[in-house]
Design an enzyme around this catalytic site. Structure first.
Site, short mmCIF file in Angstrom:
data_model
loop_
_atom_site.label_atom_id
_atom_site.label_comp_id
_atom_site.label_asym_id
_atom_site.label_seq_id
_atom_site.Cartn_x
_atom_site.Cartn_y
_atom_site.Cartn_z
N ILE A 33 -13.94 -73.22 -1.18
CA ILE A 33 -14.91 -72.13 -1.31
C ILE A 33 -14.68 -71.16 -0.15
CG2 ILE A 33 -16.72 -73.48 -0.10
CD1 ILE A 33 -18.81 -72.00 -1.83
N ASP A 64 -21.57 -63.96 -5.21
CA ASP A 64 -22.73 -64.80 -5.52
C ASP A 64 -23.67 -64.06 -6.47
OD1 ASP A 64 -24.45 -67.25 -4.74
OD2 ASP A 64 -25.82 -65.55 -4.54
N TYR A 69 -30.60 -62.51 -11.53
CA TYR A 69 -30.39 -61.23 -10.86
C TYR A 69 -30.18 -60.07 -11.84
CZ TYR A 69 -29.50 -64.27 -6.79
OH TYR A 69 -29.57 -65.22 -5.79
N LYS A 97 -26.11 -69.22 -11.25
CA LYS A 97 -27.20 -70.19 -11.09
C LYS A 97 -28.05 -70.30 -12.35
CE LYS A 97 -27.41 -68.54 -6.32
NZ LYS A 97 -27.33 -67.07 -6.37
N HIS A 130 -30.95 -73.17 -9.53
CA HIS A 130 -31.48 -72.13 -8.63
C HIS A 130 -32.69 -72.59 -7.83
CE1 HIS A 130 -31.41 -67.45 -8.30
NE2 HIS A 130 -31.81 -67.98 -7.17
N1 LIG Z 1 -30.47 -68.89 -3.96
C1 LIG Z 1 -31.51 -68.13 -3.72
O1 LIG Z 1 -32.64 -68.45 -4.08
C2 LIG Z 1 -31.32 -66.83 -2.99
C3 LIG Z 1 -32.44 -66.18 -2.43
C4 LIG Z 1 -32.22 -65.00 -1.72
C5 LIG Z 1 -30.92 -64.51 -1.57
N2 LIG Z 1 -29.85 -65.14 -2.13
C6 LIG Z 1 -28.47 -64.62 -2.03
O2 LIG Z 1 -28.20 -64.24 -0.68
C7 LIG Z 1 -27.76 -62.89 -0.65
C8 LIG Z 1 -28.07 -62.23 0.65
O3 LIG Z 1 -29.46 -62.22 0.94
P1 LIG Z 1 -30.29 -60.89 1.16
O4 LIG Z 1 -29.63 -59.77 0.44
O5 LIG Z 1 -31.70 -61.15 0.85
O6 LIG Z 1 -30.26 -60.68 2.74
P2 LIG Z 1 -29.13 -60.44 3.89
O7 LIG Z 1 -27.77 -60.57 3.32
O8 LIG Z 1 -29.52 -61.29 5.02
O9 LIG Z 1 -29.43 -58.95 4.31
C9 LIG Z 1 -29.12 -57.88 3.48
C10 LIG Z 1 -29.57 -56.60 4.17
O10 LIG Z 1 -28.80 -56.37 5.36
C11 LIG Z 1 -28.18 -55.09 5.30
N3 LIG Z 1 -26.87 -55.23 5.91
C12 LIG Z 1 -25.78 -55.85 5.39
N4 LIG Z 1 -24.75 -55.80 6.23
C13 LIG Z 1 -25.17 -55.13 7.32
C14 LIG Z 1 -24.56 -54.76 8.54
N5 LIG Z 1 -23.27 -55.05 8.78
N6 LIG Z 1 -25.30 -54.07 9.46
C15 LIG Z 1 -26.58 -53.77 9.20
N7 LIG Z 1 -27.22 -54.09 8.07
C16 LIG Z 1 -26.52 -54.77 7.12
C17 LIG Z 1 -28.12 -54.73 3.84
O11 LIG Z 1 -28.19 -53.32 3.67
P3 LIG Z 1 -26.95 -52.47 3.06
O12 LIG Z 1 -26.72 -52.93 1.67
O13 LIG Z 1 -27.46 -51.06 3.11
O14 LIG Z 1 -25.77 -52.70 3.97
C18 LIG Z 1 -29.37 -55.40 3.27
O15 LIG Z 1 -30.50 -54.57 3.43
C19 LIG Z 1 -28.45 -62.28 -1.87
O16 LIG Z 1 -27.88 -61.05 -2.25
C20 LIG Z 1 -28.27 -63.38 -2.90
O17 LIG Z 1 -26.97 -63.33 -3.44
C21 LIG Z 1 -30.04 -66.31 -2.82
#
Ligand SMILES: NC(=O)c1ccc[n+]([C@@H]2O[C@H](COP(=O)([O-])OP(=O)(O)OC[C@H]3O[C@@H](n4cnc5c(N)ncnc54)[C@H](OP(=O)(O)O)[C@@H]3O)[C@@H](O)[C@H]2O)c1
Ligand SMILES: *[C@@H]1O[C@H](CO)[C@@H](O)[C@H](O)[C@H]1NC(C)=O
Length: 344
Positions: A33, A64, A69, A97, A130
């Site tokens: 992975i 992912d 989604y 998921k 999920h």
């Molecule tokens: N299994 C589950 O139940 C579950 C639950 C929640 C999330 N997830 C997965 O985890 C992924 C990530 O979680 P998340 O989107 O909630 O949070 P995250 O990845 O922790 O944070 C995303 C945020 O950070 C910003 N960002 C990204 N790179 C950056 C950088 N280099 N500098 C500054 N800001 C940055 C993004 O904005 P920009 O887009 O503007 O860069 C976005 O607003 C999800 O998309 C999903 O695939 C899974």
């Protein structure tokens, strides 16, 4: 030529200082992975196609997604173009998921096949359950309370897992795993499984490092994927129950900014490196091509033990959790499969 190249690679590998995390991790299923994947849950629909194309062009091999989604069709469209341009399926790692409303044995194949159809794929590389709790069929998975209606369905994790195993045997999923399960729930599935879960996807970032759960997974050869690895600073204002929202965004913390300066990296790279350095997978979401590039460029530096400790000290325990799902579903805290009960 080939031999020379391989020899060269070997020498290069051998000359890397010890302790650099690899950009791939081995799953107990036998597959690799990629250590960085693109999170897609919060990419806005109008950004989606561009974000996925950019990610592939920026070298992302791991995407992912999930039925929930509502973006698998759009991702499928992009993948189709990617393959037409010569991109190879076997170089990509696609995770999907099973949604909470599919948490019964007779629904597993139906939902997986729907995801495959939307993605335009014959198989996913990883299929996860999920959530440990289940919703009734037809309940919309959106952050609304369904007043007065019993929306939950009891889930037998072992019966559900049997059906997940069947998807591997059918060839629809190369590997299978769990998401949002707590330690005792994982233990139960693990003990009764014929095909062991090879991946656990849970919320992990500096405020909620979940050290004990990681230890448990390490012992059982379950690779851990950190979701919301940057702390999901843009979700916290609308998602949380009461806890995580009061904490400042991790990327804005002076300690993280200082480390960024010291290593000549971005705050996001410091946070993500801290996690991959402990052999975890991270799936940061970014719709922005430049930030995507930063988030995958984590393998040419190493945080010292002392700096790792500084970030370890940001641990807020359960107060750091953003995704407790209580905001989504009224009454969830009383559900027999609600995973975060002891902590909340
Ligand atoms: N299994 C589950 O139940 C579950 C639950 C929640 C999330 N997830 C997965 O985890 C992924 C990530 O979680 P998340 O989107 O909630 O949070 P995250 O990845 O922790 O944070 C995303 C945020 O950070 C910003 N960002 C990204 N790179 C950056 C950088 N280099 N500098 C500054 N800001 C940055 C993004 O904005 P920009 O887009 O503007 O860069 C976005 O607003 C999800 O998309 C999903 O695939 C899974
Ligand atoms: C995991 O979730 C179950 C179901 O809600 C609960 O009974 C158990 O106490 C939880 N275990 C841990 C370690 O949190």
């Amino acid at each position: 030529m080939n031999t020379v190249f391989r020899l060269f690679s070997l020498v290069l590998l051998a000359s890397l200082p010890k302790g650099y995390a690899m950009d791939n991790l081995k799953l107990s299923s036998g597959y690799n992975i990629p250590s960085v994947g693109l999170g897609t849950s919060s990419i806005k629909p109008y950004d989606l196609e561009n974000a996925i194309i950019n990610a592939l062009e920026n070298g992302y091999k791991h995407i992912d997604t999930a039925f929930t989604y509502h973006n698998e069709e759009a991702i499928g469209k992009v993948l189709k173009k990617w393959f037409a341009k010569g991109g190879a399926r076997e170089n990509l790692f696609i995770t999907s998921k099973l949604p909470s409303q599919g948490n019964r044995p007779e629904s597993v194949e139906k939902y997986l096949k729907q995801s495959l159809k939307d993605l335009g794929l014959d198989y996913v590389d990883m299929y996860l359950i999920h959530t440990p709790f289940g919703l009734k069929e037809g309940v919309n998975n959106s952050p609304k309370e369904v007043n007065g209606i019993e929306i939950f369905e009891n889930v037998n994790h072992n019966a559900l897992w049997k059906e997940m195993e069947k998807q591997v045997k059918n060839g629809y999923a190369k590997s299978i795993g769990l998401s949002n399960f707590n330690q005792s729930q994982i233990d139960n599935v693990y003990k009764n499984a014929e095909i062991k879960p090879s991946n656990l996807q849970v919320e992990i970032h500096a405020y909620l490092p979940q050290k004990q759960l990681r230890q448990f997974c390490k012992k059982h050869n379950i690779v851990v994927t950190a979701y919301a690895p940057l702390g999901s600073h843009n979700s916290r204002t609308y998602l949380h129950k009461s806890t995580g929202k009061d904490l400042p965004a991790l990327i804005d913390l002076p300690i993280i900014k200082d480390l960024a300066q010291k290593y000549k990296k971005s705050p996001s790279q410091i946070l993500l490196r801290h996690t991959v350095q402990d052999d975890l997978v991270v799936i940061p979401k970014s719709s922005n091509s430049d930030r995507q590039k930063l988030n995958i460029d984590l393998f040419d530096f190493k945080l010292t033990a002392e700096d790792v400790k500084k970030i370890d000290n940001l641990d807020k325990g359960e107060k750091g959790r953003v995704f407790d799902f209580l905001k989504f579903y009224k009454g969830l805290e009383n559900n027999p499969q609600y995973p975060f009960v002891e902590q909340s």
